[in-house]
Design an enzyme around this catalytic site. Structure first.
Site, PDB file in Angstrom:
ATOM      1  CD  GLU A 103      -3.181   0.408   0.294  1.00 14.74           C
ATOM      2  OE1 GLU A 103      -2.703   1.253  -0.474  1.00 14.74           O
ATOM      3  OE2 GLU A 103      -4.409   0.261   0.456  1.00 14.74           O
ATOM      4  CG  ASP A 104      -0.765   4.723  -1.792  1.00 17.69           C
ATOM      5  OD1 ASP A 104      -1.530   3.835  -1.379  1.00 17.69           O
ATOM      6  OD2 ASP A 104      -1.188   5.785  -2.277  1.00 17.69           O
ATOM      7  CE  LYS A 135      -1.997  11.841   5.869  1.00 13.65           C
ATOM      8  NZ  LYS A 135      -3.170  12.478   5.237  1.00 13.65           N
ATOM      9  CG  PHE A 156      -4.204  16.211   0.925  1.00 18.49           C
ATOM     10  CD1 PHE A 156      -5.286  15.369   1.114  1.00 18.49           C
ATOM     11  CD2 PHE A 156      -3.662  16.339  -0.349  1.00 18.49           C
ATOM     12  CE1 PHE A 156      -5.826  14.666   0.037  1.00 18.49           C
ATOM     13  CE2 PHE A 156      -4.195  15.634  -1.421  1.00 18.49           C
ATOM     14  CZ  PHE A 156      -5.285  14.805  -1.220  1.00 18.49           C
ATOM     15  CB  VAL A 157       1.203  13.464   1.552  1.00 17.88           C
ATOM     16  CG1 VAL A 157       1.869  14.126   2.740  1.00 17.88           C
ATOM     17  CG2 VAL A 157       0.480  12.198   1.992  1.00 17.88           C
ATOM     18  CG  ASP A 163      -5.058  10.888  -6.614  1.00 18.70           C
ATOM     19  OD1 ASP A 163      -5.064  10.224  -5.551  1.00 18.70           O
ATOM     20  OD2 ASP A 163      -6.106  11.224  -7.203  1.00 18.70           O
ATOM     21  NE  ARG A 169      -3.254   8.420  -9.445  1.00 16.45           N
ATOM     22  CZ  ARG A 169      -3.928   8.013  -8.382  1.00 16.45           C
ATOM     23  NH1 ARG A 169      -3.289   7.599  -7.309  1.00 16.45           N
ATOM     24  NH2 ARG A 169      -5.245   8.026  -8.393  1.00 16.45           N
TER      25      ARG A 169
HETATM   26  C1  PRP Z   1      -5.729   5.519  -0.849  1.00 21.68           C
HETATM   27  C2  PRP Z   1      -4.572   4.580  -0.609  1.00 21.68           C
HETATM   28  C3  PRP Z   1      -5.168   3.454   0.167  1.00 21.68           C
HETATM   29  C4  PRP Z   1      -6.323   4.110   0.915  1.00 21.68           C
HETATM   30  C5  PRP Z   1      -5.913   4.325   2.321  1.00 21.68           C
HETATM   31  O1  PRP Z   1      -6.392   5.143  -2.006  1.00 21.68           O
HETATM   32  O2  PRP Z   1      -3.997   4.137  -1.809  1.00 21.68           O
HETATM   33  O3  PRP Z   1      -5.636   2.418  -0.667  1.00 21.68           O
HETATM   34  O4  PRP Z   1      -6.579   5.370   0.289  1.00 21.68           O
HETATM   35  O5  PRP Z   1      -6.921   4.982   3.041  1.00 21.68           O
HETATM   36  P1  PRP Z   1      -7.636   4.371   4.305  1.00 21.68           P
HETATM   37  O6  PRP Z   1      -6.577   3.870   5.239  1.00 21.68           O
HETATM   38  O7  PRP Z   1      -8.389   5.557   4.871  1.00 21.68           O
HETATM   39  O8  PRP Z   1      -8.554   3.286   3.862  1.00 21.68           O
HETATM   40  P2  PRP Z   1      -7.393   6.125  -2.791  1.00 21.68           P
HETATM   41  O9  PRP Z   1      -8.788   5.849  -2.369  1.00 21.68           O
HETATM   42  O10 PRP Z   1      -6.907   7.543  -2.637  1.00 21.68           O
HETATM   43  O11 PRP Z   1      -7.286   5.644  -4.280  1.00 21.68           O
HETATM   44  P3  PRP Z   1      -6.005   5.595  -5.252  1.00 21.68           P
HETATM   45  O12 PRP Z   1      -5.024   4.628  -4.623  1.00 21.68           O
HETATM   46  O13 PRP Z   1      -6.544   5.093  -6.536  1.00 21.68           O
HETATM   47  O14 PRP Z   1      -5.432   6.980  -5.349  1.00 21.68           O
END
Ligand code: PRP
Length: 179
Positions: A103-104, A135, A156-157, A163, A169
């Site tokens: 995960e990112d 976080k 907000f990063v 993104d 991205r």
């Molecule tokens: C982000 C990130 C995780 C999730 C984390 O995805 O990549 O999958 O949010 O958030 P949480 O801990 O509150 O569940 P996002 O919905 O922004 O989609 P993306 O990866 O396509 O940008």
């Protein structure tokens, strides 16, 4: 969300590219030291993890399979519902595999919590989780990734896969975005 790119001058670098790369090498070593040098199925969560996944798998020694999960999260409203939907499933069964969910960012923890249970339902040999950014101040469910690149404050990063309205991205570093 506007379809126009946002001005770059609203960002400031939080984690430079070189620090990210150095940390990924450490993470890869730590992961191999803990999980051994056998086959590892890395599962990137789209879209945010695509750059981290690409760098992490190249830093990992030994046999690695690459899989991806498409996820549509609950974001969008003002309150999270916790509902995560799989939009793109794994391309192969993972039964008996040692898996690493990539995960990112872990924010509320809802996505990681959901995906860990989702993967466990496929009967893998093991599931570990790694996130580049954590976080902890935003948690809504108690989940702790097994491996964390950087713990960051509630800002907000963007960048390095993350993104704002699908832009940013491609930045090679993590930046804080100030509106
Ligand atoms: C982000 C990130 C995780 C999730 C984390 O995805 O990549 O999958 O949010 O958030 P949480 O801990 O509150 O569940 P996002 O919905 O922004 O989609 P993306 O990866 O396509 O940008």
């Amino acid at each position: 969300m506007s379809d126009q790119p946002h001005p770059q001058d609203r960002t400031r670098v939080l984690i430079p590219a070189e620090r990210i790369q150095a940390r990924i090498v450490e993470l890869a070593r730590e992961i191999r030291a803990d999980l051994g040098d056998g086959p590892l199925t890395c599962i990137g969560v789209l879209k945010g993890s695509f750059i981290f996944m690409a760098d992490l798998v190249r830093a990992l020694d030994g046999p690695v399979r690459c899989e991806f999960l498409g996820v549509s999260s609950y974001h969008g409203g003002t309150r999270s519902t916790g509902v995560v939907r799989i939009t793109e499933d794994l391309s192969h069964p993972i039964e008996g595999h040692h898996c690493l969910l990539v995960e990112d960012i872990v924010d509320t923890g809802l996505t990681l919590d959901y995906l860990r249970h989702f993967l466990e339902g496929r009967k893998p040999a093991s599931v570990h989780t790694v996130c580049l950014l954590d976080k902890p101040g935003r948690r809504e469910v108690e989940v702790a990734p097994d491996y964390v690149g950087f713990t960051i404050p509630d800002e907000f990063v963007v960048g390095y896969g993350l993104d704002l309205g699908e832009f940013y991205r491609n930045l090679p570093y993590i930046a804080v975005y100030s509106p």
